[in-house]
Motif scaffolding. Structure first.
Motif, PDB file in Angstrom:
ATOM      1  N   ARG A 165       0.869  -1.305   0.068  1.00 14.04           N
ATOM      2  CA  ARG A 165      -0.155   0.098   0.021  1.00 14.04           C
ATOM      3  C   ARG A 165       0.968   1.345  -0.116  1.00 14.04           C
ATOM      4  O   ARG A 165       1.618   1.289   0.775  1.00 14.04           O
ATOM      5  CB  ARG A 165      -1.010   0.033   1.320  1.00 14.04           C
ATOM      6  CG  ARG A 165      -1.864  -1.217   1.152  1.00 14.04           C
ATOM      7  CD  ARG A 165      -2.833  -1.208   2.468  1.00 14.04           C
ATOM      8  NE  ARG A 165      -3.811  -0.560   2.366  1.00 14.04           N
ATOM      9  CZ  ARG A 165      -4.849  -0.496   1.783  1.00 14.04           C
ATOM     10  NH1 ARG A 165      -4.970  -1.838   1.141  1.00 14.04           N
ATOM     11  NH2 ARG A 165      -5.917   0.196   1.827  1.00 14.04           N
ATOM     12  N   THR A 166       0.833   2.215  -1.021  1.00 17.13           N
ATOM     13  CA  THR A 166       1.653   3.243  -1.277  1.00 17.13           C
ATOM     14  C   THR A 166       1.226   4.094   0.170  1.00 17.13           C
ATOM     15  O   THR A 166       0.196   4.430   0.419  1.00 17.13           O
ATOM     16  CB  THR A 166       1.030   4.090  -2.314  1.00 17.13           C
ATOM     17  OG1 THR A 166       1.321   3.358  -3.430  1.00 17.13           O
ATOM     18  CG2 THR A 166       1.792   5.297  -2.539  1.00 17.13           C
ATOM     19  N   PRO A 167       2.238   4.693   0.831  1.00 18.31           N
ATOM     20  CA  PRO A 167       2.140   5.548   1.789  1.00 18.31           C
ATOM     21  C   PRO A 167       1.829   6.916   1.482  1.00 18.31           C
ATOM     22  O   PRO A 167       1.839   7.310   0.451  1.00 18.31           O
ATOM     23  CB  PRO A 167       3.698   5.677   2.423  1.00 18.31           C
ATOM     24  CG  PRO A 167       4.553   5.363   1.296  1.00 18.31           C
ATOM     25  CD  PRO A 167       3.868   4.221   0.623  1.00 18.31           C
ATOM     26  N   ALA A 168       1.015   7.522   2.230  1.00 19.09           N
ATOM     27  CA  ALA A 168       0.473   8.897   1.942  1.00 19.09           C
ATOM     28  C   ALA A 168      -0.387   9.091   0.750  1.00 19.09           C
ATOM     29  O   ALA A 168      -0.495   9.999  -0.055  1.00 19.09           O
ATOM     30  CB  ALA A 168       1.394   9.996   2.028  1.00 19.09           C
ATOM     31  N   TRP A 169      -1.223   7.870   0.732  1.00 18.30           N
ATOM     32  CA  TRP A 169      -2.111   7.721  -0.334  1.00 18.30           C
ATOM     33  C   TRP A 169      -3.174   8.836   0.003  1.00 18.30           C
ATOM     34  O   TRP A 169      -3.818   8.799   1.049  1.00 18.30           O
ATOM     35  CB  TRP A 169      -2.603   6.509  -0.631  1.00 18.30           C
ATOM     36  CG  TRP A 169      -3.620   6.368  -1.722  1.00 18.30           C
ATOM     37  CD1 TRP A 169      -3.327   5.948  -3.094  1.00 18.30           C
ATOM     38  CD2 TRP A 169      -4.969   6.445  -1.641  1.00 18.30           C
ATOM     39  NE1 TRP A 169      -4.373   5.802  -3.835  1.00 18.30           N
ATOM     40  CE2 TRP A 169      -5.573   6.192  -2.969  1.00 18.30           C
ATOM     41  CE3 TRP A 169      -5.891   6.530  -0.744  1.00 18.30           C
ATOM     42  CZ2 TRP A 169      -6.894   6.107  -3.294  1.00 18.30           C
ATOM     43  CZ3 TRP A 169      -7.379   6.830  -0.997  1.00 18.30           C
ATOM     44  CH2 TRP A 169      -7.598   6.552  -2.263  1.00 18.30           C
ATOM     45  N   PRO A 170      -3.851   9.535  -1.100  1.00 18.93           N
ATOM     46  CA  PRO A 170      -3.550   9.550  -2.388  1.00 18.93           C
ATOM     47  C   PRO A 170      -2.371  10.779  -2.681  1.00 18.93           C
ATOM     48  O   PRO A 170      -2.111  11.119  -3.818  1.00 18.93           O
ATOM     49  CB  PRO A 170      -4.821   9.790  -3.037  1.00 18.93           C
ATOM     50  CG  PRO A 170      -5.459  10.586  -2.067  1.00 18.93           C
ATOM     51  CD  PRO A 170      -5.280  10.265  -0.866  1.00 18.93           C
ATOM     52  N   VAL A 171      -1.931  11.422  -1.806  1.00 16.24           N
ATOM     53  CA  VAL A 171      -1.107  12.567  -2.002  1.00 16.24           C
ATOM     54  C   VAL A 171       0.208  12.144  -2.890  1.00 16.24           C
ATOM     55  O   VAL A 171       0.627  12.915  -3.786  1.00 16.24           O
ATOM     56  CB  VAL A 171      -0.496  13.040  -0.664  1.00 16.24           C
ATOM     57  CG1 VAL A 171       0.370  14.280  -0.617  1.00 16.24           C
ATOM     58  CG2 VAL A 171      -1.672  13.487   0.194  1.00 16.24           C
ATOM     59  N   LEU A 172       0.877  11.083  -2.475  1.00 15.75           N
ATOM     60  CA  LEU A 172       2.267  10.525  -3.136  1.00 15.75           C
ATOM     61  C   LEU A 172       1.777  10.373  -4.665  1.00 15.75           C
ATOM     62  O   LEU A 172       2.437  10.886  -5.526  1.00 15.75           O
ATOM     63  CB  LEU A 172       2.787   9.448  -2.576  1.00 15.75           C
ATOM     64  CG  LEU A 172       3.773   9.725  -1.472  1.00 15.75           C
ATOM     65  CD1 LEU A 172       4.375   8.756  -0.967  1.00 15.75           C
ATOM     66  CD2 LEU A 172       4.692  11.257  -1.812  1.00 15.75           C
ATOM     67  N   PRO A 173       0.485   9.490  -4.940  1.00 16.28           N
ATOM     68  CA  PRO A 173       0.497   9.304  -6.273  1.00 16.28           C
ATOM     69  C   PRO A 173       0.103  10.426  -7.219  1.00 16.28           C
ATOM     70  O   PRO A 173       0.347  10.676  -8.244  1.00 16.28           O
ATOM     71  CB  PRO A 173      -0.743   8.163  -6.545  1.00 16.28           C
ATOM     72  CG  PRO A 173      -0.672   7.576  -5.092  1.00 16.28           C
ATOM     73  CD  PRO A 173      -0.130   8.615  -4.018  1.00 16.28           C
ATOM     74  N   ALA A 174      -0.923  11.537  -6.572  1.00 11.93           N
ATOM     75  CA  ALA A 174      -1.159  12.855  -6.959  1.00 11.93           C
ATOM     76  C   ALA A 174       0.122  13.561  -7.580  1.00 11.93           C
ATOM     77  O   ALA A 174       0.075  14.242  -8.303  1.00 11.93           O
ATOM     78  CB  ALA A 174      -2.133  13.401  -5.967  1.00 11.93           C
ATOM     79  N   LEU A 175       1.154  13.635  -6.344  1.00  8.70           N
ATOM     80  CA  LEU A 175       2.447  14.349  -6.612  1.00  8.70           C
ATOM     81  C   LEU A 175       2.979  13.785  -7.839  1.00  8.70           C
ATOM     82  O   LEU A 175       3.660  14.446  -8.766  1.00  8.70           O
ATOM     83  CB  LEU A 175       3.074  14.297  -5.437  1.00  8.70           C
ATOM     84  CG  LEU A 175       2.650  15.087  -4.389  1.00  8.70           C
ATOM     85  CD1 LEU A 175       3.745  14.988  -3.352  1.00  8.70           C
ATOM     86  CD2 LEU A 175       2.739  16.764  -4.628  1.00  8.70           C
ATOM     87  N   GLY A 176       3.131  12.295  -8.033  1.00  4.87           N
ATOM     88  CA  GLY A 176       3.592  11.828  -9.127  1.00  4.87           C
ATOM     89  C   GLY A 176       3.139  12.077 -10.457  1.00  4.87           C
ATOM     90  O   GLY A 176       3.846  12.404 -11.335  1.00  4.87           O
ATOM     91  N   LEU A 177       1.514  11.977 -10.442  1.00  3.52           N
ATOM     92  CA  LEU A 177       0.878  12.428 -11.505  1.00  3.52           C
ATOM     93  C   LEU A 177       1.184  13.884 -11.951  1.00  3.52           C
ATOM     94  O   LEU A 177       1.411  14.121 -13.179  1.00  3.52           O
ATOM     95  CB  LEU A 177      -0.806  12.257 -11.213  1.00  3.52           C
ATOM     96  CG  LEU A 177      -1.777  12.958 -12.277  1.00  3.52           C
ATOM     97  CD1 LEU A 177      -1.609  12.334 -13.719  1.00  3.52           C
ATOM     98  CD2 LEU A 177      -3.081  12.837 -11.699  1.00  3.52           C
ATOM     99  N   ALA A 178       1.046  14.993 -11.220  1.00  2.00           N
ATOM    100  CA  ALA A 178       1.188  16.368 -11.345  1.00  2.00           C
ATOM    101  C   ALA A 178       2.954  16.471 -11.803  1.00  2.00           C
ATOM    102  O   ALA A 178       2.881  17.063 -12.832  1.00  2.00           O
ATOM    103  CB  ALA A 178       1.233  17.050 -10.226  1.00  2.00           C
TER     104      ALA A 178
END
Length: 460
Positions: A419-432
């Motif tokens: 499970r990705t830590p700090a979800w959904p913040v980290l995936p959103a940062l990666g997307l941006a």
């Protein structure tokens, strides 16, 4: 490489429950890759080819601060790698980004993701075949100083790259076992020697470090962002671990570790090398800008010659040829696998899922992939534009992976995988980050934007 090709060999697939089923060849796939094997796939695909082909381009764009481009790209890639780790353990089957999208999104959206992922590996193959040809010709030039000028011209590089692409496609259509893990071991040994030799020269000569590293960014943030866009492809390859998740033992434990280990090993080699080139790899009286303009394609080899002598030059040339050849084979094979899986789902023509009864290879998908790679070689022409185009396409692919990770957690919140830590913040940062860098790259290098845009239009 041997492990990678064994893992993604066509002829079998998995059903929705994850059970093994036989394909056209009647073979069964087993989970046979452990942590070392999976990490080797990532290290083999990442380490070597990208930095050896694109270090000169990075220095030309960003100056001595080119190492910052690798560091920042590394942060973006690690964030994205966490999304890949979650997706490949939530859906521990082979297929990579396309499989994830198929499980989470609509058929049309899954096709779009697969279409982009297929082209990403094709453009990467184009980059590595041009790099392979360039290194091969530079090695020949070092041995044959009186060679005719036409042999090393742009037309010769393009024609030879087309020839090598077709030869590699032919070999892969006949066998999935060319190459071996010894190339990966050799690459790690060579980078260890380069770093150790550079540190020894640093300690011995006490060079003026501050002077050689300043101005850190002579072209400002724009140069840094451009270097990031050109070299992002140098960290591509960890995603191939996710692409063979169906062949990994204990995938929920092994895959996240293998992905992160392969990235840390590669970054642990790349960043020191970029700094050492500036500090101890410059000829007397030269600047990094001079070296980048004179020998952009072999800047690492020229730097190694300064602190390790002629042996250092040839060490880099030989390992560069092998690294780019292995990356070329890996990307051609991975791209053909994506095309085959999409054809099985009828999101590509069914002819592309055809398996050779004699060799067990997806010949139609391989030749289709190889021909498109040849077209890309002709369009891009040189290493810099090939790197820019490949980086742009992978930035789009990784942005889509971060989106898919967010959607997957929403639709399957109770999955038992990583499970990705700090979800959904980290995936959103990666997307941006991926989306912003992709847009900048498309504007800064119009040829890369044109290539990507043409492919998107064709897919639509």
């Amino acid at each position: 490489m041997k492990l990678l090709r064994r893992a993604i060999r066509t002829g079998s697939s998995r059903n929705g429950s994850g059970d093994v089923r036989t394909g056209s060849t009647g073979r069964k796939r087993q989970r046979h890759l452990g942590l070392f094997d999976a990490t080797s796939i990532g290290v083999g695909a990442i380490l070597g080819g990208g930095i050896l082909a694109l270090a000169g381009t990075a220095f030309a764009a960003a100056g001595p601060g080119a190492w910052l481009a690798f560091l920042l790209n590394g942060i973006i890639v690690i964030i994205t790698a966490l999304s890949f780790a979650e997706l490949s353990t939530a859906f521990p089957r082979s297929g990579g980004t396309y499989l994830f999208a198929k499980r989470v999104l609509s058929v049309g959206a899954a096709f779009s993701v697969g279409w982009v992922a297929w082209f990403a590996s094709i453009v990467a193959a184009a980059l590595y075949v041009i790099g392979f040809t360039t290194f091969l010709l530079d090695g020949c030039l070092a041995l044959w100083s009186n060679a005719p000028a036409w042999l090393y011209g742009a037309s010769s590089v393009t024609l030879l790259s087309l020839l090598f692409t077709l030869v590699c496609t032919f070999l892969l259509s006949r066998s999935a076992r060319a190459g071996g893990n010894w190339i990966n071991v050799l690459k790690v040994v060579v980078f260890t020697i380069l770093i150790a030799g550079g540190l020894w020269a640093w300690w011995r000569d006490r060079p003026p470090v501050v002077e050689r590293l300043t101005p850190m960014l002579p072209f400002g943030p724009a140069g840094l962002f451009q270097a990031m866009g050109y070299t992002f492809i140098a960290l591509q390859g960890f995603d191939l671990i996710a692409a063979v998740a169906g062949e990994v033992r204990q995938p929920r434990r092994v895959i996240p570790r293998a992905i992160l280990l392969s990235l840390f090993i590669s970054l642990g080699a790349y960043i020191p090398i970029m700094i050492l080139i500036c500090v101890v790899g410059l000829p007397a009286g030269a600047s990094i800008a001079d070296l980048a303009s004179q020998t952009p394609d072999t800047i690492v080899a020229k730097a190694a010659e300064v602190f390790l002598g002629q042996a250092g030059f040839w060490l880099v040339i030989v390992v560069g040829i092998l690294a780019m050849l292995s990356a070329l084979l890996a990307n051609l094979f991975a791209a053909s696998r994506i095309a085959e899986v999409m054809a099985q789902d009828r999101t590509l023509p069914s002819a592309l899922e055809r398996i050779s009864s004699r060799y067990g290879t997806p010949n139609a998908a391989l030749w289709c992939t190889g021909i498109i790679a040849c077209i890309v070689v002709v369009v891009v022409g040189d290493v810099s534009r090939a790197g820019a185009a490949a980086s742009l396409i992978f930035l789009v692919t990784f942005a889509l992976a971060n989106v898919t990770c967010i959607m997957a957690r929403k639709r399957k919140p109770d999955h038992q995988g990583f499970r990705t830590p700090a979800w959904p913040v980290l995936p959103a940062l990666g997307l941006a980050a991926c989306a912003a860098l992709a847009m900048f790259q498309g504007i800064a290098v119009p040829a890369a934007g044109l290539i990507a845009g043409s492919w998107f239009v064709a897919g639509f």
